[in-house]
Design a protein around this motif. Structure first.
Motif, PDB file in Angstrom:
ATOM      1  N   GLY A   1      40.158   6.192  34.434  1.00  0.00           N
ATOM      2  CA  GLY A   1      40.271   7.245  33.421  1.00  0.00           C
ATOM      3  C   GLY A   1      38.906   7.671  32.928  1.00  0.00           C
ATOM      4  O   GLY A   1      38.064   6.823  32.612  1.00  0.00           O
ATOM      5  N   LEU A   2      38.683   8.980  32.868  1.00  0.00           N
ATOM      6  CA  LEU A   2      37.402   9.483  32.381  1.00  0.00           C
ATOM      7  C   LEU A   2      37.444   9.570  30.858  1.00  0.00           C
ATOM      8  O   LEU A   2      38.318  10.218  30.290  1.00  0.00           O
ATOM      9  N   ASP A   3      36.492   8.929  30.202  1.00  0.00           N
ATOM     10  CA  ASP A   3      36.513   8.790  28.749  1.00  0.00           C
ATOM     11  C   ASP A   3      35.068   8.666  28.265  1.00  0.00           C
ATOM     12  O   ASP A   3      34.361   7.718  28.625  1.00  0.00           O
TER      13      ASP A   3
ATOM     14  N   THR B   1      45.842  22.186  30.339  1.00  0.00           N
ATOM     15  CA  THR B   1      46.759  23.323  30.389  1.00  0.00           C
ATOM     16  C   THR B   1      46.088  24.647  30.727  1.00  0.00           C
ATOM     17  O   THR B   1      46.752  25.583  31.153  1.00  0.00           O
ATOM     18  N   ASP B   2      44.794  24.757  30.543  1.00  0.00           N
ATOM     19  CA  ASP B   2      44.143  26.046  30.749  1.00  0.00           C
ATOM     20  C   ASP B   2      44.105  26.391  32.239  1.00  0.00           C
ATOM     21  O   ASP B   2      43.528  25.653  33.048  1.00  0.00           O
TER      22      ASP B   2
ATOM     23  N   ALA C   1      42.842  16.385  28.408  1.00  0.00           N
ATOM     24  CA  ALA C   1      42.470  17.697  27.886  1.00  0.00           C
ATOM     25  C   ALA C   1      41.192  17.575  27.070  1.00  0.00           C
ATOM     26  O   ALA C   1      40.888  16.523  26.507  1.00  0.00           O
ATOM     27  N   GLU C   2      40.429  18.668  27.011  1.00  0.00           N
ATOM     28  CA  GLU C   2      39.239  18.667  26.174  1.00  0.00           C
ATOM     29  C   GLU C   2      39.624  18.456  24.725  1.00  0.00           C
ATOM     30  O   GLU C   2      40.617  18.984  24.256  1.00  0.00           O
ATOM     31  N   GLY C   3      38.831  17.708  24.010  1.00  0.00           N
ATOM     32  CA  GLY C   3      39.144  17.430  22.611  1.00  0.00           C
ATOM     33  C   GLY C   3      40.074  16.245  22.521  1.00  0.00           C
ATOM     34  O   GLY C   3      39.660  15.149  22.143  1.00  0.00           O
ATOM     35  N   ALA C   4      41.339  16.422  22.935  1.00  0.00           N
ATOM     36  CA  ALA C   4      42.324  15.347  22.802  1.00  0.00           C
ATOM     37  C   ALA C   4      41.990  14.149  23.695  1.00  0.00           C
ATOM     38  O   ALA C   4      42.220  12.998  23.333  1.00  0.00           O
TER      39      ALA C   4
ATOM     40  N   ASN D   1      32.714  20.629  29.797  1.00  0.00           N
ATOM     41  CA  ASN D   1      33.950  21.348  30.098  1.00  0.00           C
ATOM     42  C   ASN D   1      34.751  20.513  31.100  1.00  0.00           C
ATOM     43  O   ASN D   1      34.185  19.879  31.989  1.00  0.00           O
ATOM     44  N   VAL D   2      36.091  20.495  30.977  1.00  0.00           N
ATOM     45  CA  VAL D   2      36.893  19.576  31.795  1.00  0.00           C
ATOM     46  C   VAL D   2      36.768  19.872  33.290  1.00  0.00           C
ATOM     47  O   VAL D   2      36.762  18.940  34.107  1.00  0.00           O
ATOM     48  N   SER D   3      36.639  21.140  33.661  1.00  0.00           N
ATOM     49  CA  SER D   3      36.508  21.407  35.101  1.00  0.00           C
ATOM     50  C   SER D   3      35.137  20.974  35.595  1.00  0.00           C
ATOM     51  O   SER D   3      34.985  20.515  36.738  1.00  0.00           O
TER      52      SER D   3
END
Lengths: 272, 272
Positions: B203-205, B134-135, B227-230, B256-258
């Motif tokens: 999926g990235l995990d 969402t960011d 999302a980061e965290g979730a 960081n997700v990006s």
């Protein structure tokens, strides 16, 4: 923490807001005081948790909401060395710069000992060197990538570098506790020192002919990144052993600087 | 612009701030209106320059300082299709949300046609799928990396996705003009459609056993990031063909997700 190869010669600064006592700074002279914008707080769940887990930190004051503290405490591997003051979220906001995304926790603490360039890098394999990268979100994300891909230290100039607290520490998500940050006075001179120590100095430059994947990754590498737009300064560029780019295959050429750092660190670290 | 493989079935929305007329939306039903926070402005030098260069854009109003306009005009490859209103920087600030870093230029424009999932991806090789990221800074930086490493589209849900203007467009640095953004109603259903079209859904995990470098990169790949965290939601995770991680060699595990998106796109695009 990355392993320390030699005993550190400096003391932890017990006096937050003031600079560390100037020890043997080698050829770079005494440190200048930090700018007035530096807040002594680290905030955010991951950043505070990591600082609490770092035995090298001198802790002064911990503000937390009940929920945030419950979450952090459940993740600590040893009892915290400081008692939290359980307060309302608004009280934490008032202690911090406007807009700080504190997630219910803020920790007032002393800076870490300031590492020396040679001590820190003598046995390192991967370094990042930042030439005037000033955005604290970017520098924080760069430290985080360094902690993921195993770069031992990030070197930056004392001038034009953001403080290692606040926004930077939040974006670093705990990486300020793991990656050494070496602040130096003169970047070209530091690159020359690193070169003398055997590092391949590789400057990232979108106009380079070679790609990063083509360099000799068996050598210790210091990867130099400039600010977005401006890129590497002339003297920085001239001091590099080699200029390299990341291979772009799409319609644009230029990544965000923290993304460029992440990709470059991955390229140097990936299994071969 | 990435090449369009089939004629687009939708019209450009001439009425900014309102949603596009609902065309043939396939099994996903009509679009919901955007949230009230959506500003119709794109700002910042790179973002505005790229929008002015995009013939698919309907332009409404261009506010610029003299300096910013001189800089942009010198980089345009064809005369601008809109006359700038040369104003003071403060006037631009007043037209934008508080804190917008506009660099002296803001462009009020219509959204691009909203691309259809199947039309957009039928000949694509690399897609990114965002599960509740969402960011807007992160999503913008992800679009920028997609434009650099040649991902044809980024797929995200209509709900919980930031508007493609403002902060996102600034962080994307022009990439919103180059990378198709497909907004879908139901993520698991979209992944199933992509699977039926022949995409490998990866999926990235961070907890995965395999690394991204081990998958079959000769296939079309849709890379899913949470999302980061979730992280990835349960249903998203279960719909993936494979879960993969990026190989972390340092003391931390999570980027960081990006940055994770940039590294993953690089891994899929790098020369072999």
């Amino acid at each position: 923490m990355t392993q320390r190869k030699r005993p550190n010669r400096r003391e932890t600064n017990k006096n937050p807001g003031k600079t560390a006592p100037s020890g043997n700074r080698g050829p770079r002279g005494p440190k200048k005081p930090h700018g007035p914008g530096q807040s002594p707080f680290i905030y955010g769940l991951h950043a505070v948790e990591a600082a609490l887990q770092n035995p090298a930190r001198t802790l002064h004051r911990l503000l937390a909401t009940r929920n945030a503290w419950n979450e952090i405490e459940s993740r600590l591997t040893a009892p915290a060395r400081i008692e939290p003051e359980i307060v309302a979220s608004e009280e934490i906001s008032r202690a911090l710069p406007p807009g700080a995304v504190h997630q219910g926790v803020a920790l007032h603490l002393a800076p870490l000992p300031e590492p020396d360039l040679e001590d820190t890098t003598v046995n390192a394999r991967r370094l990042l060197v930042l030439d005037q990268v000033t955005d604290p979100h970017n520098v924080g994300a760069i430290l985080r990538s360094a902690a993921v891909f195993g770069a031992e230290a990030v070197v930056m100039t004392e001038r034009n570098s953001p403080p290692l607290t606040g926004v930077l520490a939040k974006a670093a998500s705990g990486a300020v506790e793991h990656v050494k940050v070496v602040k130096i006075g003169n970047l070209a001179r530091a690159l020359q020192e690193l070169k003398n120590m055997g590092f391949l100095i590789a400057g990232l430059d979108g106009e380079a002919d070679q790609t990063l994947g083509e360099i000799d990754v068996t050598r210790p590498v210091a990867l130099v990144l400039g600010a977005e737009g401006a890129g590497l300064r002339r003297l920085t560029r001239e001091t590099c052993d080699v200029l390299v780019k990341l291979p772009a295959s799409g319609p644009m050429r230029s990544l965000n600087v923290s993304n460029a750092a992440a990709v470059a660190l991955y390229e140097l670290a990936r299994p071969r």
